[in-house]
Design a protein around this motif. Structure first.
Motif, PDB file in Angstrom:
ATOM      1  N   PRO A 170       0.800  -1.224   0.000  1.00  0.00           N
ATOM      2  CA  PRO A 170       0.000   0.000   0.000  1.00  0.00           C
ATOM      3  C   PRO A 170       0.835   1.278   0.000  1.00  0.00           C
ATOM      4  O   PRO A 170       0.341   2.335  -0.392  1.00  0.00           O
ATOM      5  CB  PRO A 170      -0.827  -0.114   1.289  1.00  0.00           C
ATOM      6  CG  PRO A 170      -0.067  -1.065   2.151  1.00  0.00           C
ATOM      7  CD  PRO A 170       0.596  -2.027   1.217  1.00  0.00           C
ATOM      8  N   THR A 171       2.087   1.175   0.407  1.00  0.00           N
ATOM      9  CA  THR A 171       2.955   2.351   0.373  1.00  0.00           C
ATOM     10  C   THR A 171       3.452   2.650  -1.034  1.00  0.00           C
ATOM     11  O   THR A 171       3.716   3.806  -1.371  1.00  0.00           O
ATOM     12  CB  THR A 171       4.156   2.145   1.318  1.00  0.00           C
ATOM     13  OG1 THR A 171       3.670   1.836   2.631  1.00  0.00           O
ATOM     14  CG2 THR A 171       5.024   3.381   1.392  1.00  0.00           C
ATOM     15  N   PHE A 172       3.566   1.598  -1.853  1.00  0.00           N
ATOM     16  CA  PHE A 172       4.056   1.747  -3.228  1.00  0.00           C
ATOM     17  C   PHE A 172       3.042   1.101  -4.173  1.00  0.00           C
ATOM     18  O   PHE A 172       3.305   0.079  -4.798  1.00  0.00           O
ATOM     19  CB  PHE A 172       5.428   1.099  -3.377  1.00  0.00           C
ATOM     20  CG  PHE A 172       6.461   1.682  -2.460  1.00  0.00           C
ATOM     21  CD1 PHE A 172       7.084   2.886  -2.758  1.00  0.00           C
ATOM     22  CD2 PHE A 172       6.811   1.036  -1.281  1.00  0.00           C
ATOM     23  CE1 PHE A 172       8.037   3.427  -1.912  1.00  0.00           C
ATOM     24  CE2 PHE A 172       7.758   1.563  -0.424  1.00  0.00           C
ATOM     25  CZ  PHE A 172       8.370   2.769  -0.734  1.00  0.00           C
ATOM     26  N   ILE A 173       1.882   1.717  -4.281  1.00  0.00           N
ATOM     27  CA  ILE A 173       0.755   1.095  -4.976  1.00  0.00           C
ATOM     28  C   ILE A 173       0.830   1.260  -6.489  1.00  0.00           C
ATOM     29  O   ILE A 173       0.251   0.472  -7.241  1.00  0.00           O
ATOM     30  CB  ILE A 173      -0.575   1.680  -4.429  1.00  0.00           C
ATOM     31  CG1 ILE A 173      -1.744   0.715  -4.670  1.00  0.00           C
ATOM     32  CG2 ILE A 173      -0.850   3.059  -4.988  1.00  0.00           C
ATOM     33  CD1 ILE A 173      -1.758  -0.453  -3.749  1.00  0.00           C
ATOM     34  N   GLU A 174       1.541   2.277  -6.962  1.00  0.00           N
ATOM     35  CA  GLU A 174       1.467   2.669  -8.370  1.00  0.00           C
ATOM     36  C   GLU A 174       1.841   1.566  -9.361  1.00  0.00           C
ATOM     37  O   GLU A 174       1.186   1.425 -10.402  1.00  0.00           O
ATOM     38  CB  GLU A 174       2.346   3.912  -8.603  1.00  0.00           C
ATOM     39  CG  GLU A 174       2.113   4.618  -9.929  1.00  0.00           C
ATOM     40  CD  GLU A 174       2.839   3.936 -11.091  1.00  0.00           C
ATOM     41  OE1 GLU A 174       2.330   4.021 -12.233  1.00  0.00           O
ATOM     42  OE2 GLU A 174       3.891   3.315 -10.858  1.00  0.00           O
TER      43      GLU A 174
END
Length: 469
Positions: free
Chosen positions: A353-357
């Motif tokens: 969720p911190t690096f969702i892209e």
């Protein structure tokens, strides 16, 4: 019945037609969750004892022999239920349980890899600079190089001395052992470093392992720290500097596998790609008894660098073994392979969720949603992958559903975002039916990776029902 609790026609139709998978923790009993937690205790021990491909192969043999497996004997006919193993150059293992059916009907194969990203010592690694002693390294596999600085490291491997004697090295794992590390520049002086592009924040030639600082007390010699280190290594192992030329030494994170989270729901450790699948596939074959089809688990090397070399699955050792196993029965190896099925046991990337892209959420795997069936991996246009057929995906889907295996689908990032490879393509090239099945991982290829205990247990369950089917 309370009419307020009755489902509408639309709700009933949605239940019938639409997918509605939930977090796996909400789908299993407390008893099965306890089994998952208990299973991962053995997994953590395996991770601590098997930090390199050589150690993983050696640990596999120990566990296999305890489970009744015997070394493979070429030319021998084996009866149904017999258990055998074959070791390829101390870096790969094939474990087999003979089935009741003829080998003409094919085998059931689970294939995982036991190599992981790390720092390998160069052939001439030892040098002294500014009265510090260091090892030059060459990183192995795809890593973010900056993640490997300031991490306590241990040294594992073998050294073949000039007289042919082989010495095993394992320093940094036991209580009281020294550890090593790659240094980094302090933030106060890092202005020029921080202006580098991200892949160059730490360069490959800057991954130098710090190993000592005390000089040998003799003013008549140069490189006093280097000499002192070699004196210590000679006293312990009987090696000289030239022996590094014929050595395989790997620097890996020194910390132990740990529970992660207040709820202890996850495992954090080095090397979970792909030892989380190796251990689960190994345990499934160790627990396999009297199967219908002959069952195999292959734990292979070199996946992180493309599966090339004589211990990787781009070589011929697996089809050669199958051909040799079938020969005493008058069966051609090609016949066996063409009728066979494989679960390529490799991990997938869990949504972070911190690096969702980078993730395409509708087709990404999540922690605690079970083992991941990955139809294809590859990169941009499905390059470098096996794309499993609808028929084989359907077979595996129905198998898992019938045996209450919690599973999900996933792909490795957005279409134009990257992707990755597994051994599936090399097994498919032999004419196996194959699909990737493995565990979702957070922080993949970092020194400390994270997996879910539920997902790990479901991988074991998936391989077990595949062998039993």
């Amino acid at each position: 019945m309370d009419k307020n609790n009755e489902k509408t026609a639309g709700e009933l139709l949605a239940d019938k037609l639409l997918s509605n998978k939930k977090n796996g923790i909400l789908r299993i009993s407390d008893n099965e969750l306890d089994k998952a937690d208990a299973f991962c205790e053995g997994y953590k021990t395996f991770l601590d004892n098997a930090k390199t491909e050589r150690e993983a192969a050696a640990q596999t043999v120990i566990l296999a022999e305890k489970a009744g497996f015997k070394p493979y004997e070429a030319g021998k006919k084996y009866a149904a239920g017999e258990k055998i193993y074959f070791v390829n150059r101390e870096k790969a293992v094939i474990l087999t349980v003979m089935g009741k059916r003829s080998l003409e009907d094919g085998v059931r194969l689970a294939a995982a890899h036991i190599d992981s990203p790390r720092l390998d010592l160069k052939q001439n690694p030892l040098y002294e600079d500014k009265e510090l002693c260091l090892f030059k390294t060459h990183y192995y596999g795809g890593i973010k190089k900056y993640q490997w600085t300031t991490v306590p490291m241990s040294l594992h491997g073998v050294v073949v001395k000039g007289n042919g004697e082989k010495v095993t090295v394992r320093i940094g794992e036991d209580q009281g052992d020294p550890v090593f590390c790659v240094t980094d520049i302090l933030p106060h002086l890092a202005d020029s470093q921080m202006k580098r592009p991200a892949p160059q924040i730490i360069k490959g030639e800057e991954l130098n392992l710090l190993i000592g600082s005390r000089p040998f007390k003799d003013d008549k010699v140069s490189n006093k720290v280097k000499l002192n280190i070699m004196s210590l290594l000679f006293d312990k192992y009987g090696i000289v500097e030239d022996d590094f030329v014929s050595a395989e030494l790997e620097a890996v994170p020194a910390f132990k596998a740990s529970d992660v989270g207040f709820d202890r729901s996850m495992v954090g450790a080095y090397g979970q790609d792909d030892r989380v699948c190796a251990y689960t596939a190994l345990q499934a074959i160790l627990d396999c008894n009297d199967p219908d089809y002959t069952c195999m688990t292959v734990l292979t090397d070199k996946e992180e660098t493309g599966s090339d070399g004589n211990t990787g699955l781009n070589s011929s050792y697996l089809p050669y073994f199958i051909a040799d196993l079938a020969k005493p029965y008058g069966i051609d190896g090609r016949t066996v392979i063409s009728a066979s099925e494989c679960l390529s046991a490799d991990v997938n990337a869990a949504v972070d969720p911190t690096f969702i892209e980078p993730f395409e959420i509708r087709n990404a795997s999540q922690i605690n949603y079970g083992v991941v069936a990955t139809k294809f991996t590859g990169s941009r246009g499905k390059s470098g992958t096996s794309d499993a057929s609808a028929e084989f995906v359907g077979r595996i889907r129905n198998l898992f559903d019938a045996h209450d295996v919690i599973w999900q689908t996933g792909e490795l990032g957005k279409v134009d975002g990257g992707g990755g490879g597994t051994v599936a393509q090399y097994i498919a090239n032999l004419n196996f039916d194959v699909i990737d099945v493995g565990v979702p991982v957070l922080s993949m290829h970092a020194p400390f990776e994270v997996t879910s205990k539920l997902d790990t247990y479901m991988a074991y369950k998936a391989f077990s029902v595949f062998f039993a089917d």
